[in-house]
Design a protein around this motif. Structure first.
Motif, mmCIF file in Angstrom:
data_model
loop_
_atom_site.group_PDB
_atom_site.id
_atom_site.type_symbol
_atom_site.label_atom_id
_atom_site.label_comp_id
_atom_site.label_asym_id
_atom_site.label_seq_id
_atom_site.Cartn_x
_atom_site.Cartn_y
_atom_site.Cartn_z
ATOM 1 N N UNK A 148 -1.342 -18.014 2.582
ATOM 2 C CA UNK A 148 -0.755 -17.348 3.749
ATOM 3 C C UNK A 148 -0.074 -16.030 3.417
ATOM 4 N N UNK A 149 0.042 -15.700 2.147
ATOM 5 C CA UNK A 149 0.584 -14.418 1.709
ATOM 6 C C UNK A 149 -0.443 -13.768 0.793
ATOM 7 N N UNK A 150 -0.659 -12.475 0.973
ATOM 8 C CA UNK A 150 -1.635 -11.815 0.115
ATOM 9 C C UNK A 150 -1.767 -10.346 0.433
ATOM 10 N N UNK A 151 -2.834 -9.764 -0.101
ATOM 11 C CA UNK A 151 -3.064 -8.328 0.039
ATOM 12 C C UNK A 151 -4.422 -8.099 0.675
ATOM 13 N N UNK A 152 -4.466 -7.189 1.651
ATOM 14 C CA UNK A 152 -5.711 -6.834 2.320
ATOM 15 C C UNK A 152 -6.504 -5.835 1.482
ATOM 16 N N UNK A 153 -7.750 -5.598 1.896
ATOM 17 C CA UNK A 153 -8.598 -4.660 1.170
ATOM 18 C C UNK A 153 -8.002 -3.265 1.123
ATOM 19 N N UNK A 154 -7.240 -2.888 2.145
ATOM 20 C CA UNK A 154 -6.653 -1.546 2.178
ATOM 21 C C UNK A 154 -5.322 -1.468 1.437
ATOM 22 N N UNK A 155 -4.927 -2.553 0.786
ATOM 23 C CA UNK A 155 -3.695 -2.559 0.020
ATOM 24 C C UNK A 155 -2.469 -2.997 0.804
ATOM 25 N N UNK A 156 -2.596 -3.181 2.107
ATOM 26 C CA UNK A 156 -1.473 -3.670 2.908
ATOM 27 C C UNK A 156 -1.309 -5.169 2.695
#
Length: 457
Positions: A148-156
């Protein structure tokens, strides 16, 4: 076959010509394209003469390489993070710290199936305490059992707080550090008068539920306590000399904690155990090599445990026995149940599924699986070999873990047959065909898994 010859096959072969519809010839005159099919490590490396050559060949085909070194963390930042990690000031009750569940040895694990909540025993928190090893290494994309916590492809970043996250967070580990502070069962506590006992406190009364929808009042109240403690405040401001003290906020607390965890817990040694083997600086026993060959071959472990983290970073349903108080909507179900990543995505395919954990330091990260249901690594391994059979055979009366001397909430296939039927019907494809290993092969597999550690975590 020499290990260098593996480059010639690249783990891919052409298995015949593409089929032509109805058996007609190819009127265009162009030969049909071949269909490349990826070889398994066992298929690609079956001709190797020695255990060592076979294992090294299989590791190359499976793309298992040394994990990168941890980033350099300046001493002032590490020291501030260490103080904050061990400080009870970050809890609403003033009685618990990050280290209460994550001691600074044993890969940051408390060795409990489920930690007691702030309600006290016999009321456990929802899931097993995650380890803290390599959380920013190996291209990791998710944190927590359900991702449920992480980083998107765009770095957000994504998290339960959505757009309520403060600016200036360095990485997803810093994001994660903010959320135990918001958990009523873990560090925040409960609203006074709610009948929840010693966990009731004024900071917990600043917001309603869900706390993540309005987290800033809690974070602000914690910063008041941090600023009032000269030792911690001086260390934190020293870690950020370019930031005016008035602008040091909860994001700097989270960044410092993440920096401490990153430097304290990583498995990237050039000489220790399996890393040393990958880098040709040490050998392993024949038993561990046979176990590695099983891991990458007959046992099928590598299908989900692959890459530098030994994790595909995908979610899978292992039909893990249902123990604990449940999670999300499952907390209110009868019996309580944990539907895993479904609670995050709402996708039917994610029901009972959890993110594949990394296997670094697996030797010391028991009890195992998302609810700590298995006390030993061998029990966890044997569950994977026949997940459906293990789930059906599990019995609460004899197998449920304890919180102190009290069994945790539990259901099994005799008390909740419909729940277990549903879990098994949704079992991950990788586990639907049981694997038979001899006791000696299980011993070898465990010998390999026990090499996946740094020796200092």
């Amino acid at each position: 076959m020499k290990i260098s010859h593996i480059i010639g096959i690249l783990a891919v072969v052409a298995l015949g010509l593409a089929a032509c519809g109805g058996g007609a010839s190819n009127s265009g005159g162009t030969p049909p394209a071949s269909t490349p099919v990826e070889l398994t490590p066992a298929q690609a490396c079956s001709g190797e003469a020695t255990l060592d050559d076979q294992l090294r060949c299989m590791l190359q085909v499976a793309k298992i390489a040394p994990i990168e070194s941890a980033p350099s963390i300046p001493d002032p930042l590490y020291n501030a993070g260490n103080l904050l990690f061990n400080s009870t000031l970050l809890s609403g009750t003033g009685t618990v710290s990050c280290a209460s569940c994550h001691p600074t040895n044993n890969a940051g694990m408390d060795k409990l199936a489920l930690h007691a909540s702030l309600r006290g025993s016999p009321n456990p928190i929802h899931r097993n305490t995650p380890d803290l090893v390599n959380k920013l290494l190996g291209g990791r994309k998710f944190l927590m059992w359900d991702g449920r916590i992480g980083v998107n492809e765009d770095g957000s970043f994504f998290s339960p707080a959505g757009d309520k996250l403060p600016g200036g967070l360095d990485n997803m580990l810093a994001v994660q550090a903010l959320f135990p502070l918001l958990s009523r069962n873990e560090m925040l506590g409960y609203i006074p008068g709610s009948g929840t006992g010693t966990g009731e406190n004024a900071i917990a009364a600043l917001v309603g539920d869900p706390v993540e929808a309005n987290p800033q009042p809690v974070w602000d109240a914690i910063m008041v306590k941090v600023r009032a403690n000269a030792t911690i405040w001086n260390a934190l401001t020293a870690a950020y000399p370019a930031v005016p003290p008035a602008q040091v906020g909860i994001q700097h607390v989270a960044n410092a904690i993440a920096a401490f965890e990153t430097r304290r817990w990583n498995a990237s040694s050039p000489t220790a155990n399996f890393h040393g083997y990958l880098k040709n600086t040490r050998d392993m026993t024949d038993s561990a090599k046979r176990g590695g060959i099983l891991f990458l071959g007959k046992a099928g472990c590598y299908q989900c445990h692959n890459g530098p983290l030994f994790s595909d970073q995908k979610s899978h349903n292992l039909a893990v026995p249902q123990v604990g108080p449940g999670f999300g909507s499952g907390s209110g179900a009868t019996p309580p149940q944990d539907k895993g990543r479904f609670e995050i995505t709402g996708k039917d395919a994610d029901t009972y599924a959890f993110i594949t954990p990394s296997l670094w330091e697996v030797k010391v990260t028991g009890p195992y699986l998302h609810n700590g249901v298995y006390a030993t690594l061998e029990q966890a391994v044997r569950h994977h070999l026949d997940a459906a059979g293990a789930a059906r055979a599990f019995r609460c009366a004899s197998d449920a873990p304890l919180l102190g001397t009290t069994p945790v909430p539990c259901s099994d296939s005799t008390t909740a047959p419909a729940l277990y039927d549903d879990m098994i019907a949704r079992l991950a494809p990788e586990l639907q065909s049981p694997v038979t290993l001899t006791n000696n092969e299980v011993t070898d597999l465990l010998a390999f898994l026990n090499q996946l550690n740094n020796g200092t975590n």
